[in-house]
Design a protein around this motif. Structure first.
Motif, mmCIF file in Angstrom:
data_model
loop_
_atom_site.group_PDB
_atom_site.id
_atom_site.type_symbol
_atom_site.label_atom_id
_atom_site.label_comp_id
_atom_site.label_asym_id
_atom_site.label_seq_id
_atom_site.Cartn_x
_atom_site.Cartn_y
_atom_site.Cartn_z
ATOM 1 N N GLY A 288 0.814 -1.212 0.000
ATOM 2 C CA GLY A 288 0.000 0.000 0.000
ATOM 3 C C GLY A 288 0.843 1.255 0.000
ATOM 4 O O GLY A 288 0.554 2.220 -0.723
ATOM 5 N N VAL A 289 1.926 1.260 0.796
ATOM 6 C CA VAL A 289 2.830 2.410 0.836
ATOM 7 C C VAL A 289 3.485 2.618 -0.530
ATOM 8 O O VAL A 289 3.622 3.755 -1.011
ATOM 9 N N PHE A 290 3.869 1.514 -1.163
ATOM 10 C CA PHE A 290 4.492 1.591 -2.489
ATOM 11 C C PHE A 290 3.532 2.224 -3.496
ATOM 12 O O PHE A 290 3.919 3.093 -4.295
ATOM 13 N N PHE A 291 2.273 1.837 -3.440
ATOM 14 C CA PHE A 291 1.306 2.392 -4.382
ATOM 15 C C PHE A 291 1.010 3.860 -4.081
ATOM 16 O O PHE A 291 0.706 4.629 -4.997
ATOM 17 N N ILE A 292 1.093 4.263 -2.817
ATOM 18 C CA ILE A 292 0.936 5.684 -2.498
ATOM 19 C C ILE A 292 2.040 6.489 -3.172
ATOM 20 O O ILE A 292 1.802 7.567 -3.742
ATOM 21 N N LYS A 293 3.272 5.983 -3.137
ATOM 22 C CA LYS A 293 4.391 6.655 -3.808
ATOM 23 C C LYS A 293 4.149 6.712 -5.317
ATOM 24 O O LYS A 293 4.407 7.739 -5.965
ATOM 25 N N ILE A 294 3.649 5.599 -5.877
ATOM 26 C CA ILE A 294 3.378 5.557 -7.322
ATOM 27 C C ILE A 294 2.323 6.592 -7.695
ATOM 28 O O ILE A 294 2.478 7.353 -8.663
ATOM 29 N N PHE A 295 1.241 6.660 -6.920
ATOM 30 C CA PHE A 295 0.171 7.615 -7.220
ATOM 31 C C PHE A 295 0.657 9.052 -7.078
ATOM 32 O O PHE A 295 0.200 9.941 -7.811
ATOM 33 N N ALA A 296 1.585 9.287 -6.143
ATOM 34 C CA ALA A 296 2.143 10.632 -6.002
ATOM 35 C C ALA A 296 2.906 11.029 -7.262
ATOM 36 O O ALA A 296 2.784 12.171 -7.738
ATOM 37 N N PHE A 297 3.668 10.085 -7.833
ATOM 38 C CA PHE A 297 4.393 10.374 -9.070
ATOM 39 C C PHE A 297 3.425 10.558 -10.238
ATOM 40 O O PHE A 297 3.635 11.432 -11.095
#
Length: 345
Positions: A288-297
């Motif tokens: 979930g944390v990884f996808f938060i970073k992806i969505f931020a990019f």
């Protein structure tokens, strides 16, 4: 071969493929909402609550539209182009570590399709192949504007791949590995590579914009000069494949940047969370944390598109060859000197 291993990988591939398509589909919705917010508009709001069914309506429209193949087009290449663009966009996710391994009973399930020791080279190879879909589609259309767009895409891809590769060399000097899994594991805690390679990250990010043909580097699709660019003659789901491929490429680029420079699935306090949530919930929190970073990019990609005007083509080439490449070489030299001094002591 262990049949359970095959099933695990098949399920993981299916999940990643499905997530990629859903994110690509709803990135179109998010793009329009972000553009509306930045331009003080509402954006899509008719299809479902807050317009959340708009991507489904757009997908149905793509399937239902008439499919037209120009009379003088190279028919088979015309059909292969969008498929190749979509294929190369999807296979880039194979080497990305989505999270730490999940333990169920006595079985450890890694959340990565395959961990090859040249994962970065694999990503570069896939990125290099992606432009062939654009080139084939532009050439096969038998349209001078589409052909000019394909030539632009090829020259832009080559120009910025060089700078991107040079920016990665400095990162490899720091990490000592080309395995994406090992690079992520080396960033455990707050040891994110962006802290050690800020210039390399900026170079990589700028090149990622150019490689995905996103504004302000969307010269191959420059509607003021080339009508619709390489997909001018396309309609129906063939056009949809090209549009989907762009958003999947954006998703993969965001995932790669988060993996290489922002710790991937690592986050502060990760060890405590894993110790208190178990061997299944803990790794899923990391995902979930990884996808938060992806969505931020992805949001940043969209923010830049609706903020910065498009470059002229000579400015694009000047930036790639006379600014980014010398800067990347200087970054390699400085990184090498710093590492040599530190290891010397």
């Amino acid at each position: 071969m262990d049949i359970a291993f095959v099933i695990e990988k098949f399920v993981l591939v299916a999940i990643i493929f499905g997530i990629s398509l859903v994110i690509a589909m709803y990135s179109t919705y998010a793009e329009r909402k972000v553009a509306a917010f930045l331009q003080d508009r509402l954006g899509p709001d008719r299809a479902g609550p807050f317009g959340i069914l708009q991507p489904l309506a757009d997908g149905l429209k793509m399937f239902m539209k008439e499919e037209i193949i120009p009379t003088n087009a190279s028919k088979w290449l015309f059909m292969i182009g969008p498929g190749l663009a979509m294929l190369t966009a999807c296979i880039g996710t194979a080497v990305i570590p989505w999270g730490s391994a999940i333990t169920i009973g006595d079985r450890v399930i890694p959340l990565q399709v395959t961990d090859i020791n040249v994962g970065i080279l694999y990503i570069f190879g896939v990125v290099s192949l992606g432009v062939y879909g654009v080139m084939i589609g532009g050439w096969a259309s038998n349209n001078k504007y589409s052909l000019l767009s394909a030539i632009r895409a090829a020259s832009q891809n080559i120009s910025y791949e060089i700078a991107m590769g040079l920016s990665i060399i400095a990162l490899l000097l720091v990490t000592g590995s080309m395995s994406l899994k090992e690079i992520v594991e080396g960033q455990h805690g707050w040891h994110w590579n962006v802290l050690y390679q800020p210039v390399g990250f900026i170079l990589f990010m700028v090149c990622a914009f150019a490689e995905t043909n996103r504004a302000p580097f969307d010269l191959p699709e420059c509607e003021t000069e080339l009508i619709g660019g390489y997909h001018t003659e396309y309609s129906s789901m063939k056009l949809g494949f090209y549009l989907f491929a762009e958003y999947i490429n954006m998703f993969v680029s965001a995932a790669v940047m988060a993996t290489l420079y922002f710790g991937g699935y690592n986050y502060p306090g990760m060890d405590w969370v894993l110790a208190n949530t178990g061997a299944v919930i803990g790794p899923l929190i990391g995902v979930g944390v990884f996808f938060i970073k992806i969505f931020a990019f992805i949001f940043f990609f969209m923010w830049v598109r609706w903020t910065i005007p498009r470059f002229r083509y000579d400015q694009l080439m000047h930036l790639g060859w006379k600014v980014l490449i010398p800067l990347a070489i200087a970054n390699i030299v400085v990184t090498s000197v710093v590492i040599a001094v530190i290891e010397g002591f």
